[in-house]
Structures are given as C-alpha cells and as structure tokens.
Design a protein around this motif. Sequence first.
Motif, PDB file in Angstrom:
ATOM      1  N   ARG A   1       0.821  -1.212   0.000  1.00 11.62           N
ATOM      2  CA  ARG A   1       0.000   0.000   0.000  1.00 11.62           C
ATOM      3  C   ARG A   1       0.857   1.264   0.000  1.00 11.62           C
ATOM      4  O   ARG A   1       0.513   2.255  -0.634  1.00 11.62           O
TER       5      ARG A   1
ATOM      6  N   SER B   1       2.085   1.654  -3.508  1.00  9.96           N
ATOM      7  CA  SER B   1       1.030   2.207  -4.358  1.00  9.96           C
ATOM      8  C   SER B   1       0.896   3.708  -4.144  1.00  9.96           C
ATOM      9  O   SER B   1       0.704   4.478  -5.093  1.00  9.96           O
TER      10      SER B   1
ATOM     11  N   GLU C   1       1.423   6.739  -6.944  1.00  8.61           N
ATOM     12  CA  GLU C   1       0.419   7.762  -7.199  1.00  8.61           C
ATOM     13  C   GLU C   1       1.017   9.166  -7.112  1.00  8.61           C
ATOM     14  O   GLU C   1       0.656  10.063  -7.868  1.00  8.61           O
TER      15      GLU C   1
END
Length: 403
Positions: free
Chosen positions: A346, A349, A353
């Motif tokens: 996570r 990720s 982004e």
Amino acid sequence: MVDRSVDRAFEVMENLACLHAEKGSWDVAVDVLRTLVMRCEQYLPIYHPMTLSALLDLSASLIESSREESARLVIARASKRLAFYLSEQEEHFLDAQTDWTESGERVSFQPHSASDFVSMLEEFTKALQRLMGRPFVRLLDANNSVLLLNHTILGDASAVLANCLGFVEQGQERSSSYWCLSYQSYRRAFEGWASQGQSLGHPNISTVACGIARCLRERGEIGKAIKILTTVLSARKGGFRATTTTRKKVKTKTASPFPMVTYMPPNNRGRNALSSVAWTLADDHQVNALCLWSLAVYSVEMNPSERGRIRALSLLHDSADAIRKAIEEANRSSSQQAELKDMMVRVESEAKELFQPLQAAEDESVRQQTKALRGESDGNPMNDFRRRLEETARRIHGRFVSA
C-alpha cells in the motif's frame, strides 16, 4: 437484537463482577468475567459490542490481579475482532456503492444498496458509546489504561462510520458529527496516556495521535494534523520511556504498548477514499510507518507542488524502511508477516500515485533529467530538483517487497 432473558443474565454477571471488584477480590472478578465472556461468545457474535466490552473488563481485572501478560492477550483478542468487523463492514460498503455493467464498466455510488452497512455501523457505534457508561467502567480511574483503550476503540468505530457517511446522500452532517465524536474520544485517550507520564514518542500516544490527525484533516484543519504528526515523529526519534504510575482506584502497573486498532490513512486521490483494511498495532516499527505514511499523505494534500511531492516521497521511503525492519524481525506469525507485506504494498502504491504526475513532464525536462542522472548537470536548479526526485523514487522502490 439480544434476547431480553439473555441480556438480563449478562447484566447480573457484570454486576456480580463489579461487586467483587469493589471489595478488592479481583481474582474472583476475573473468574466471573471469564464466564461472562464465554456466555457472550456463545449467544452473541464475537465482535458484538457487549462481547468486546466484556473482554476489556476482563483485561482490566487481570491487570489488577497482576496478570499483565494475560491481559495483553485478551486485549489483542478484542482488538483483532474489532479490526475484523470494522474493516469487513467498510469493505462491504465499498463493494455496495459500486457495480459493474455487462461491458465491465464501473458504475458509481448506489446509495440504497449501501445503506444497510451504514445502519449496522451506526448501531454498532451507538452501542459502544452506551457501554462507556457500564458499571465496571465507573470503577476504573479516569486515566486507567484499559479505560483509555475503550475511548480509542470508540474513536476507531466513529472514524469508520464518519468516513462511510461522507459518501451517503445527505449524510454530511451526520458524518461531521461522528468525526467530532471520534476526535473527542481520541483526544481523551491521548490526554490520559500523557497524564501517566508517557512521552509523546510512546506507541500508545503515537497511534492515538494518528487518529487525532485524521480527524483534524477531515475537519479541514490539515495544518494542525501535520503539526501533531511532526511533533510525535520528532519525539519518537529519541525513543520512548516506560513509566509506572499508581492511581487511587486502579493502578497502571505497566506502560508497555497495548495492541491498538488503527486504520490506515486514505490515499491522496481523495479526502474520503476508503482503505478497507485495518491492523492492530503494537510494534514500534509499524507505529513509525503509520506516522510517516500519514504525514506524507497530509503533506502532499497541503502542498501538491513538486516540492511537496518530493517531501512526501521521502517520508514514504522512511515509512517503507520501517516496515522492512519490522519484516526482518524474527518471531512473527504468518498473519503478522502478511499484514506487514500488505502495508508495504500500500505504501508502494501511494508512492506511485505521487510520482505518476511527474512522469508527464515536457520532453525537454525529461532529457535534462536523464543528463542529470548521468552526472551532466546543466546548472538548472529545477532540473537538479527533478533529479533528486527521481533518486528518491528509486530508493523507495528498492525497499519494497513487491519491487
């Protein structure tokens, strides 16, 4: 709904435990509360508010009877059950608010199909709030560790409910109300931990500070949220000190961190993005990772420029490093390893982004970045700045399990 006859039996057992506790017969109170927990688990869901409250009351009695390690196991049991329920309800809510057409296109929010999950979460939170006034809680000192954990759990449940209500039509006012309840609960726990003499860097205070920061962010006070997290992280660099305090009613005999339910911060793509995952945090490296991750998200929201993004990437790098250290430690169960790897994915990720918008830079800027990476700096400060951003991103990817 609990059958009235069963409900009455629970009340009698709780009152009996309180009677023995008031007399100082904590061992007898432990036996009564163990029986109460068994009855709750027999007739109610394992994550029912009454079951969770009975577990917390049992842990408080165990601490009073000098069985701290057993108390920690009971608290961990309650925390994991709460984490399971809240994350499951949040995930079902997220699934219910989206649908798919025959062509595979995603359809946006379906308010009626998700209302059941919001209603269940709201009833759950209201039940926790009512149980804060149960007889056994009134026996505890205002800053008793288990009582503070009750406040933390109420804050977690309120935060999840508030987050979901933010998606419901005409639910904004109720959402704001529950964000306020969550903030008040976290703040009460924060003040209680601090009054025990624990430093700002102590895991108990740090995890609650993340909850306070989340509430402030949702209330539009992101500057205050960043200030709190920055202060806590500065304190954590020097480690934390354990203390032993004595209270008039119930003594706090250990300052070691309790397992706490903590929800990961939503990503930077939207203020109310749902995480649908919860972890119980008692590990020092995990707490560091959470604080750093939260600060990265809030920092880039406050300053979405390139300079803000490079700072956020640097913070995510440090967060990933903390998770890596936790993964490398021995004596971890397979479930704990899975949680840590999920955290790592996570954070990765999140970093992608943050970095993605910068990949669409002008061709000339890309060419200058390439030259800078080869050591051919052209003296342009912005190009040097972009080079450092690239290097930070590369360092981050070197820390990830999934890289």
